[in-house]
Scaffold this motif. Structure first.
Motif, PDB file in Angstrom:
ATOM      1  N   ARG A  48       0.846  -1.197   0.000  1.00 49.71           N
ATOM      2  CA  ARG A  48       0.000   0.000   0.000  1.00 49.71           C
ATOM      3  C   ARG A  48       0.881   1.246   0.000  1.00 49.71           C
ATOM      4  O   ARG A  48       1.764   1.386   0.843  1.00 49.71           O
ATOM      5  N   LEU A  49       0.618   2.145  -0.964  1.00 49.57           N
ATOM      6  CA  LEU A  49       1.387   3.374  -1.081  1.00 49.57           C
ATOM      7  C   LEU A  49       0.460   4.528  -1.437  1.00 49.57           C
ATOM      8  O   LEU A  49      -0.634   4.324  -1.964  1.00 49.57           O
ATOM      9  N   ARG A  50       0.914   5.741  -1.155  1.00 51.42           N
ATOM     10  CA  ARG A  50       0.202   6.954  -1.566  1.00 51.42           C
ATOM     11  C   ARG A  50       1.059   7.618  -2.631  1.00 51.42           C
ATOM     12  O   ARG A  50       2.092   8.219  -2.322  1.00 51.42           O
ATOM     13  N   ILE A  51       0.641   7.463  -3.886  1.00 50.83           N
ATOM     14  CA  ILE A  51       1.457   7.922  -5.009  1.00 50.83           C
ATOM     15  C   ILE A  51       0.650   8.822  -5.928  1.00 50.83           C
ATOM     16  O   ILE A  51      -0.581   8.843  -5.873  1.00 50.83           O
ATOM     17  N   SER A  52       1.358   9.571  -6.770  1.00 49.54           N
ATOM     18  CA  SER A  52       0.691  10.420  -7.760  1.00 49.54           C
ATOM     19  C   SER A  52       0.205   9.552  -8.915  1.00 49.54           C
ATOM     20  O   SER A  52       0.717   8.452  -9.153  1.00 49.54           O
ATOM     21  N   THR A  53      -0.794  10.054  -9.635  1.00 47.41           N
ATOM     22  CA  THR A  53      -1.337   9.296 -10.757  1.00 47.41           C
ATOM     23  C   THR A  53      -0.306   9.146 -11.871  1.00 47.41           C
ATOM     24  O   THR A  53      -0.285   8.124 -12.554  1.00 47.41           O
ATOM     25  N   SER A  54       0.564  10.135 -12.035  1.00 51.41           N
ATOM     26  CA  SER A  54       1.616  10.004 -13.052  1.00 51.41           C
ATOM     27  C   SER A  54       2.604   8.904 -12.662  1.00 51.41           C
ATOM     28  O   SER A  54       3.110   8.177 -13.523  1.00 51.41           O
ATOM     29  N   ALA A  55       2.881   8.744 -11.371  1.00 50.38           N
ATOM     30  CA  ALA A  55       3.763   7.672 -10.905  1.00 50.38           C
ATOM     31  C   ALA A  55       3.101   6.311 -11.128  1.00 50.38           C
ATOM     32  O   ALA A  55       3.767   5.335 -11.480  1.00 50.38           O
ATOM     33  N   LEU A  56       1.788   6.246 -10.948  1.00 44.55           N
ATOM     34  CA  LEU A  56       1.051   5.002 -11.175  1.00 44.55           C
ATOM     35  C   LEU A  56       1.159   4.578 -12.635  1.00 44.55           C
ATOM     36  O   LEU A  56       1.374   3.406 -12.947  1.00 44.55           O
ATOM     37  N   ARG A  57       1.059   5.540 -13.544  1.00 39.05           N
ATOM     38  CA  ARG A  57       1.207   5.248 -14.970  1.00 39.05           C
ATOM     39  C   ARG A  57       2.617   4.751 -15.267  1.00 39.05           C
ATOM     40  O   ARG A  57       2.815   3.831 -16.061  1.00 39.05           O
ATOM     41  N   THR A  58       3.616   5.339 -14.631  1.00 38.17           N
ATOM     42  CA  THR A  58       4.997   4.930 -14.841  1.00 38.17           C
ATOM     43  C   THR A  58       5.237   3.520 -14.308  1.00 38.17           C
ATOM     44  O   THR A  58       5.932   2.724 -14.941  1.00 38.17           O
ATOM     45  N   VAL A  59       4.643   3.200 -13.159  1.00 35.05           N
ATOM     46  CA  VAL A  59       4.770   1.856 -12.587  1.00 35.05           C
ATOM     47  C   VAL A  59       4.195   0.836 -13.566  1.00 35.05           C
ATOM     48  O   VAL A  59       4.815  -0.201 -13.842  1.00 35.05           O
ATOM     49  N   GLU A  60       3.025   1.115 -14.109  1.00 34.31           N
ATOM     50  CA  GLU A  60       2.400   0.198 -15.064  1.00 34.31           C
ATOM     51  C   GLU A  60       3.231   0.088 -16.340  1.00 34.31           C
ATOM     52  O   GLU A  60       3.372  -0.990 -16.919  1.00 34.31           O
ATOM     53  N   HIS A  61       3.817   1.193 -16.783  1.00 35.03           N
ATOM     54  CA  HIS A  61       4.613   1.204 -18.007  1.00 35.03           C
ATOM     55  C   HIS A  61       5.888   0.370 -17.846  1.00 35.03           C
ATOM     56  O   HIS A  61       6.294  -0.338 -18.775  1.00 35.03           O
ATOM     57  N   ARG A  62       6.490   0.429 -16.681  1.00 36.98           N
ATOM     58  CA  ARG A  62       7.747  -0.307 -16.441  1.00 36.98           C
ATOM     59  C   ARG A  62       7.526  -1.781 -16.141  1.00 36.98           C
ATOM     60  O   ARG A  62       8.472  -2.550 -16.074  1.00 36.98           O
ATOM     61  N   GLY A  63       6.270  -2.170 -15.895  1.00 28.10           N
ATOM     62  CA  GLY A  63       5.994  -3.589 -15.694  1.00 28.10           C
ATOM     63  C   GLY A  63       5.785  -4.005 -14.255  1.00 28.10           C
ATOM     64  O   GLY A  63       5.980  -5.164 -13.915  1.00 28.10           O
ATOM     65  N   GLY A  64       5.411  -3.094 -13.380  1.00 31.05           N
ATOM     66  CA  GLY A  64       5.096  -3.454 -12.002  1.00 31.05           C
ATOM     67  C   GLY A  64       5.953  -2.719 -10.993  1.00 31.05           C
ATOM     68  O   GLY A  64       6.960  -2.084 -11.330  1.00 31.05           O
ATOM     69  N   ILE A  65       5.533  -2.827  -9.750  1.00 32.70           N
ATOM     70  CA  ILE A  65       6.189  -2.102  -8.664  1.00 32.70           C
ATOM     71  C   ILE A  65       7.605  -2.626  -8.427  1.00 32.70           C
ATOM     72  O   ILE A  65       8.506  -1.856  -8.085  1.00 32.70           O
ATOM     73  N   ASP A  66       7.828  -3.916  -8.644  1.00 37.00           N
ATOM     74  CA  ASP A  66       9.158  -4.490  -8.421  1.00 37.00           C
ATOM     75  C   ASP A  66      10.191  -3.866  -9.356  1.00 37.00           C
ATOM     76  O   ASP A  66      11.256  -3.417  -8.918  1.00 37.00           O
ATOM     77  N   LYS A  67       9.876  -3.817 -10.632  1.00 37.29           N
ATOM     78  CA  LYS A  67      10.807  -3.252 -11.615  1.00 37.29           C
ATOM     79  C   LYS A  67      10.984  -1.756 -11.409  1.00 37.29           C
ATOM     80  O   LYS A  67      12.080  -1.220 -11.578  1.00 37.29           O
ATOM     81  N   PHE A  68       9.900  -1.061 -11.034  1.00 35.31           N
ATOM     82  CA  PHE A  68       9.995   0.381 -10.802  1.00 35.31           C
ATOM     83  C   PHE A  68      10.944   0.673  -9.653  1.00 35.31           C
ATOM     84  O   PHE A  68      11.822   1.530  -9.760  1.00 35.31           O
ATOM     85  N   LEU A  69      10.785  -0.034  -8.539  1.00 34.87           N
ATOM     86  CA  LEU A  69      11.611   0.236  -7.357  1.00 34.87           C
ATOM     87  C   LEU A  69      13.078  -0.111  -7.587  1.00 34.87           C
ATOM     88  O   LEU A  69      13.957   0.599  -7.102  1.00 34.87           O
ATOM     89  N   MET A  70      13.363  -1.178  -8.328  1.00 36.51           N
ATOM     90  CA  MET A  70      14.748  -1.555  -8.554  1.00 36.51           C
ATOM     91  C   MET A  70      15.463  -0.528  -9.430  1.00 36.51           C
ATOM     92  O   MET A  70      16.671  -0.345  -9.311  1.00 36.51           O
ATOM     93  N   LYS A  71      14.709   0.197 -10.275  1.00 32.17           N
ATOM     94  CA  LYS A  71      15.301   1.206 -11.148  1.00 32.17           C
ATOM     95  C   LYS A  71      15.346   2.583 -10.492  1.00 32.17           C
ATOM     96  O   LYS A  71      16.117   3.442 -10.895  1.00 32.17           O
ATOM     97  N   ALA A  72      14.521   2.811  -9.467  1.00 27.52           N
ATOM     98  CA  ALA A  72      14.381   4.134  -8.853  1.00 27.52           C
ATOM     99  C   ALA A  72      15.591   4.479  -7.982  1.00 27.52           C
ATOM    100  O   ALA A  72      16.236   3.599  -7.404  1.00 27.52           O
ATOM    101  N   LYS A  73      15.862   5.785  -7.887  1.00 29.68           N
ATOM    102  CA  LYS A  73      16.928   6.271  -7.025  1.00 29.68           C
ATOM    103  C   LYS A  73      16.413   6.368  -5.593  1.00 29.68           C
ATOM    104  O   LYS A  73      15.277   6.750  -5.366  1.00 29.68           O
TER     105      LYS A  73
END
Length: 94
Positions: A48-73
């Motif tokens: 469970r997270l509180r995120i912006s809608t643009s971040a949600l679109r980016t998470v879906e584009h990258r293929g899920g929360i796992d891939k997003f977090l591993m790439k994030a700074k």
């Protein structure tokens, strides 16, 4: 609770409301935050997270929360998101 995206760090901005007569009044631009629960495949549970809608679109584009977090700074992530990222790293090594 701060008005800040837990994944991208997007927060409140300030600016002016400008009338037709060019009168200026200060205002706040709030980020479009939503409460979501995203499925982590590596952890096998929902996060469970509180995120912006643009971040949600980016998470879906990258293929899920796992891939997003591993790439994030780490600098952009909140403390909760950083803890989830650390958990993911441990789960992927095992």
């Amino acid at each position: 609770m701060a008005r800040r995206c837990e994944l991208t760090g997007k927060g409140v901005m300030t600016g002016n409301t400008v009338s037709h007569a060019n009168n200026r009044a200060r205002r706040r631009f709030l980020p479009n935050l939503v409460n979501v629960s995203l499925l982590s495949e590596a952890l096998g549970r929902r996060v469970r997270l509180r995120i912006s809608t643009s971040a949600l679109r980016t998470v879906e584009h990258r293929g899920g929360i796992d891939k997003f977090l591993m790439k994030a700074k780490d600098v952009e992530l909140s403390d909760r998101a950083r803890a989830i990222k650390k958990e993911l790293a441990g789960a992927q090594q095992a």
